[in-house]
Design a protein around this motif. Structure first.
Motif, PDB file in Angstrom:
ATOM      1  N   GLN A  58      -4.346   1.692  -0.955  1.00  0.00           N
ATOM      2  CA  GLN A  58      -3.598   2.715  -0.208  1.00  0.00           C
ATOM      3  C   GLN A  58      -2.420   3.249  -1.012  1.00  0.00           C
ATOM      4  O   GLN A  58      -2.231   4.452  -1.149  1.00  0.00           O
ATOM      5  CB  GLN A  58      -3.094   2.117   1.112  1.00  0.00           C
ATOM      6  N   HIS A  64      -5.930  -3.609  10.029  1.00  0.00           N
ATOM      7  CA  HIS A  64      -5.180  -3.434   8.791  1.00  0.00           C
ATOM      8  C   HIS A  64      -4.160  -4.555   8.601  1.00  0.00           C
ATOM      9  O   HIS A  64      -3.998  -5.073   7.493  1.00  0.00           O
ATOM     10  CB  HIS A  64      -4.497  -2.061   8.783  1.00  0.00           C
ATOM     11  N   GLY A  90      -3.888  -7.424   5.606  1.00  0.00           N
ATOM     12  CA  GLY A  90      -2.789  -7.201   4.669  1.00  0.00           C
ATOM     13  C   GLY A  90      -2.723  -5.764   4.164  1.00  0.00           C
ATOM     14  O   GLY A  90      -2.223  -5.500   3.076  1.00  0.00           O
ATOM     15  N   LEU A  91      -3.251  -4.842   4.948  1.00  0.00           N
ATOM     16  CA  LEU A  91      -3.224  -3.431   4.572  1.00  0.00           C
ATOM     17  C   LEU A  91      -2.066  -2.744   5.287  1.00  0.00           C
ATOM     18  O   LEU A  91      -1.616  -3.188   6.343  1.00  0.00           O
ATOM     19  CB  LEU A  91      -4.549  -2.757   4.961  1.00  0.00           C
ATOM     20  N   ASP A  92      -1.613  -1.649   4.714  1.00  0.00           N
ATOM     21  CA  ASP A  92      -0.483  -0.919   5.275  1.00  0.00           C
ATOM     22  C   ASP A  92      -0.955  -0.122   6.501  1.00  0.00           C
ATOM     23  O   ASP A  92      -1.815   0.748   6.370  1.00  0.00           O
ATOM     24  CB  ASP A  92       0.060   0.030   4.202  1.00  0.00           C
ATOM     25  N   LEU A 151      -8.425  -3.710  -1.669  1.00  0.00           N
ATOM     26  CA  LEU A 151      -7.975  -2.907  -0.532  1.00  0.00           C
ATOM     27  C   LEU A 151      -6.450  -2.835  -0.388  1.00  0.00           C
ATOM     28  O   LEU A 151      -5.908  -1.742  -0.214  1.00  0.00           O
ATOM     29  CB  LEU A 151      -8.599  -3.434   0.766  1.00  0.00           C
ATOM     30  N   PRO A 152      -5.740  -3.986  -0.447  1.00  0.00           N
ATOM     31  CA  PRO A 152      -4.300  -3.884  -0.215  1.00  0.00           C
ATOM     32  C   PRO A 152      -3.569  -3.025  -1.249  1.00  0.00           C
ATOM     33  O   PRO A 152      -2.478  -2.538  -0.963  1.00  0.00           O
ATOM     34  CB  PRO A 152      -3.837  -5.350  -0.284  1.00  0.00           C
TER      35      PRO A 152
END
Lengths: 693, 693
Positions: free
Chosen positions: B201, A329, A333-335, B197-198
């Motif tokens: 969420q 993640h 760059g994902l939370d 994707l970023p």
């Protein structure tokens, strides 16, 4: 290579046979290729490459049969082949011409071999295609690797001669290139990357209308170079929470041309995964800072590997990447916050394919990154890599795959079913939360033996060749000294203390043993075992034994859940992935009850299987579809919601195990007698659930 | 909208009918939709939207039938419809419930209309779907536009309720979103943009698992917003060598919500196209600097239009772009040098689809730019836009489309054949290379009339309402004064001089006329006509007449080549695209021989047809396939290699034309007698070939 099967006048092979010849259509000859065994009759004068293409024989060529790339090297075998009904010989091919002589003088054509595109068939002949001339050659595996990798990358190179522009027939440069790829290589309906356009004009003109292109997945034109260009590279990236590793590969040969490794710079934001997730949750730009740090470090490694190999970044067109869910993640760059608490939701559980520029990689502008799929909130793309490397679905026997970290990722199954889970082992196996513990680094004790009679220890230190009781140990030790115990050292120490009876099956120090050795010293209300005096004192305390018990019980409970779910008593084989698995002595791991009973010779290290999986996905495109499909079918067991997990956990606290039999282990090692009616100690604290490492 | 035709229990419409109801399965009713005429029987209690979907009626809904987006407004028509065999009335629908009352109170539900997702069928009923509720509504065209635009953009919005993550059934956020889009909207096998994707969420969590997504081409998930999001924007960009123009559109309604225009900042690198190509060839970073300048100016315009409309850049997901070949190449970062000399090779002659970020546009991260195809080295994407706007292939009569600039792009044809060419008219029609010439801007004379008896002129100036002989002209002129003659002014002046006999059919000033008016003054070895004295003196010189003759002869020669190739005498209609075409008086254009003979009432302005074409490609996805296919089939005539071009060019130098008859013109205007045996003057210099403008 275009699939041109059957028939002789292979339409797409127009360029084959750069040296002109006259085909004697009145006669033909039988050609048999080995190792494929494919055979067919061809008019005399047919180039070997053309015959190979017509029969679908795997013979490489980048330049399209112009005698330039020297990839299509073949050998005419001498001899009489009764089964094939032919007499073969080198003189059944046309004699070498100028092109081959020049090629041989430049050292590009091996002795005894011929260029398939230049050698013409002049009689019945048996042609051997050496492995180095096959497109789908296989890479020799390292000894711990389970799988032979067939080289079939997503990218292929094609040399092509393009018509120059014509005032009378106006058409775009791109359209003339596409037309040539269709005619010469049978590549139809190619899409083209818009990023290609700015380089296309100069490549065509600099190459005098001769260029090499890279095609992705046989469907998309992504790169172009002037003239003949023979190299395209890829990189497999393994993003661990502690270390980052890059393998730079030649996509044609599969050869690893350079490797590079470094610490993960995110460590400054938090030592373990849970603290990094916390950092992301507590700081508004926390996740973004960790993302920037790891992306920058990965690019540094890529550039370093390229420098080491003397290669150009512009030749890297493909990257694959593995990592646990939190690393996955953060790189994307994902939370990571949703991974820190139930229900541990992933942003995506499919592979992610994106431009490398998006991850800050300074490679070819059309380079892409293929990130292996995560499986569940605690079972990441690194496990997908392990699965790809180990292919447990290829066996009928049950494999148990374990990748140990802050969480242990566990996969159990065979060709019929695959189950995966993650157990919250905590960081004890990595040397953390242990009094003398440290990460595996120079100065750390990594091996320990304790004499059951004298209770005296001997040990080996990372970076020091002799054991502690061998000559020259102290000299070799030098200034570094002994700084602590790493994971494997702790495990072996506790196992030895158990075998010697110092530690009882319930994990407590036996007070009666204290009198037998000055190494057993009082500490608090109980005891500790002193391995080495000094600054620091290296000890194994009662608390350390408890930490190891908690960790191994968590791991075992996860394994047991999967065994229960499959309805089997024990696995047929065990593979331990990661650095920990390479160092640990499997006997001692089993004595501790870290792994379930299994024939000891069926327990082995899998090396950096996650990284190997990334490399497989880099070199073989069908492996990508395979892992995507397999991960979707895996049964995910969430240990946190399984009622039996706590029961198994409590039962597994004892050494080696409270409730299960270890017949294979018992045959190999004299285990202390199990006290009658012994009850394992209940865990004294609840473990905080951490994302798996 | 998913295609759910036939059958009643529309599987994909699970969410329709947000307010629960019990279907009386024992009875059903006939429902007839207008204007489509589609009809079917449905169980009482079926929501109107569900019936519409089952029948494939075009009724919009973003929220999936939850009474939130208020897009599915319909009307139950009162009356007895004999032909349809029903008596219909508003009371054949269920009475409005709370959802509709709330919606009406917020002013979102128009009087007399019902929400199709809430109103249940309770008897035979005729339902009218107003245009504003149709997905494929049509945009009212401007009066000069040839084509009605059907709104069918590449992007669609879908509101969807996603399952929250479940500890027991681990799956990624993205996979649960995709599953919901499948169930609720019948969108199967969607690819998803990795850039989504970023944002996914936070959108899911901020929207409490209710989100709106944008889907491109029905196949690719590209954007997500929390909750209900009803707006998605697009921009049509027209990159002219002189001016840049942006139209910002609502992709759902087709409405233009803002426009913005500016000078092309590349002018500082070169006034016309050829000088810009030279700049690129002579300066190592010349092309890159021009690329950066035009991209930055386009983004400024986009941001200005967004500010003017009070809209967010993040809602812009799609851009279309037109421009001549040199502008096309410079915007895309391609080298324009090959367009500057034979064989005038385009980098590509297909449409280019690329991320908007690549062109430096600060829009939604997933925004894309679709650049219309260039047709040939001098016939650009702007002509593709003109073609799309004019659709000459929809007629059996022959249309002649002319877009005048430094080069004139010419298309001639009908439903059977289309020919295109470009003529090197030079910049005279734009007021350049003319002694008093200037660009069309305030202060420029744009209309001119000369009394054939008195030889006195009257004229109109851009930015000034009265003609020069009308009251208040000098006051209205103010400080600006009269600065020059723009293209239409020059053309009209030369045409009037010809009609008055001051200029002879061969283009020479008649020396005998000088005595008749003090306005005819000696200049060098010949004469000039002075329209206005002052600083500057506004004159038409012999050289100016020659420049106009050369330009119109080039244009005419190109047209004649196409007429010859098609084997027709004259076109059935003429459309003049661009600003020049909107201002010019077609009678005077024909008097000059700028355009061939044609009934004068069949000659008209097409407005900014190139920009209209970009807007059509923005709002209607099938138009994209159409123009790609049409441009491939166009026959491209390269005037530079046609032997007849020079002959036509020489012949066309005379006024109005040396060799051809102008019967339609002769019926409308008293033309001076043609001198017997007159021969047109040969051009005195060879024109330098310039890329078309």
């Amino acid at each position: 290579m275009p699939a041109l099967r059957g028939g002789v006048a292979a339409a797409g092979a127009g360029a084959v046979g750069g040296e002109r010849h006259i085909v004697n259509a009145a006669r033909d000859a039988l050609v048999v290729f080995s190792p494929s065994g494919k055979r067919g009759r061809f008019p005399l004068g047919t180039p070997v490459l053309q015959a190979a293409r017509a029969l679908g024989v795997d013979l490489e060529s980048i330049c399209g049969g112009r005698g330039r790339c020297a990839r299509c090297q073949v050998e005419a075998v001498e001899g009489e082949f009764a089964r094939e009904g032919i007499v073969s010989g080198a003189d059944h091919l046309s004699p070498p011409g100028e092109t081959e002589r020049a090629c041989r003088e430049r050292g590009r054509l091996r002795d005894g071999l011929r260029l398939g595109c230049q050698a013409l068939i002049e009689g019945d002949v048996r042609i051997d295609v050496p492995a180095s001339s096959q497109v789908h050659q296989q890479v020799v595996r390292k000894d711990y690797e389970a799988r032979v990798i067939e080289i079939d990358p997503v990218l292929s190179l094609h040399f092509v001669v393009v018509s120059p522009p014509d005032l009378h027939e106006p058409s775009g440069d791109l359209q003339r290139l596409l037309a040539a790829l269709d005619t010469e290589w049978g590549l139809r309906d190619l899409e083209s990357d818009p990023l290609l356009l700015p380089t296309l004009q100069s490549a065509l003109r600099d190459g005098d209308w001769q260029v090499t292109v890279a095609v992705r997945d046989g469907s998309r034109l992504v790169a172009v170079w002037p003239g003949l260009h023979e190299r395209v590279l890829g990189a497999a990236v393994d993003v661990g929470s502690t270390t980052l590793a890059v393998e730079l590969c030649d996509l044609a040969s599969g050869e690893v041309v350079a490797t590079a490794g470094a610490m993960n710079p995110q460590i400054r934001f938090g030592e373990d995964l849970m603290s990094r997730v916390s950092y992301a949750m507590l700081n508004p730009d926390g996740a973004a800072r960790m993302t920037a740090a790891v992306r920058s470090a990965i690019d540094d490694l890529l550039q370093r590997a390229l420098r080491d190999a003397g290669q150009s970044a512009a030749d890297v067109l493909e990257v694959t990447l593995v990592g646990n869910p939190v690393m996955h993640h953060l790189v994307l760059g994902l939370d990571p916050a949703p991974l820190g608490s139930a229900p541990f939701a992933l942003a995506t559980d499919r592979a992610v394919d994106l431009p490398a520029t998006r991850l800050g990689m300074g490679l070819h502008p059309a380079a892409r990154v293929w990130v292996l799929p995560c499986i569940a909130g605690h079972v990441g793309a690194d496990t997908a890599g392990v699965l790809l490397a180990e292919s447990p679905w290829a066996r009928s026997e049950y494999s148990l795959l374990i990748d140990v970290g802050t969480n242990a990722e566990i996969v159990l199954g065979n060709r019929d079913r695959l189950l995966a889970a993650s157990s919250p082992t905590g960081p004890a196996f990595e040397g953390a939360q242990v009094s003398s513990g440290q990460r595996a680094a120079p100065g750390a004790i990594e091996r320990v033996r304790i004499d059951p009679q004298t209770l005296e220890p001997r040990y080996r230190v990372i970076g020091v060749a002799p054991w502690s009781d061998e000559e020259g140990f102290e000299e070799a030790l030098g200034a570094t000294g002994v700084t602590g115990l790493c994971g494997s050292g702790i495990i072996e120490a506790v196992a030895c203390l158990f075998l010697a009876g110092v530690v009882r099956p319930d994990g407590r120090f036996d007070p009666d043993m204290a009198a037998r050795s000055p190494r057993i010293v009082p500490q608090g209300r109980t005891f500790a075992y002193r391995i080495r005096s000094g600054a620091p004192d290296i000890r194994v305390t009662q608390e350390d034994v408890r930490a190891i018990q908690l960790a191994k019980a968590a791991l075992f409970a996860g394994v047991q859940l999967l065994l229960d779910r499959l309805g089997i008593e024990r696995p047929d084989r065990i593979r331990l992935a990661g650095a920990f698995g390479s160092v640990i002595d499997v006997t001692y791991a089993m004595i501790l009850g870290l792994i379930p009973d299994c024939p000891l010779d069926r327990v082995s290290a899998a090396g950096n299987a996650a990284g190997t999986g990334a490399r497989i996905a880099l070199l073989n495109r069908s492996a990508r579809a395979e892992i995507e499909q397999r991960t979707r079918m895996i049964e995910k067991i969430e240990t946190a919601v399984e009622a039996d997990f706590q029961r198994h956990f409590v039962e597994a606290m004892a050494l080696p195990h409270g409730a299960r039999e270890f017949p294979n282990l018992a045959r190999a090692v004299a285990l202390p007698a199990r006290p009658v009616g012994s009850v394992a100690a209940a865990p004294r604290r609840r473990r905080r659930r951490a994302p798996r490492d």
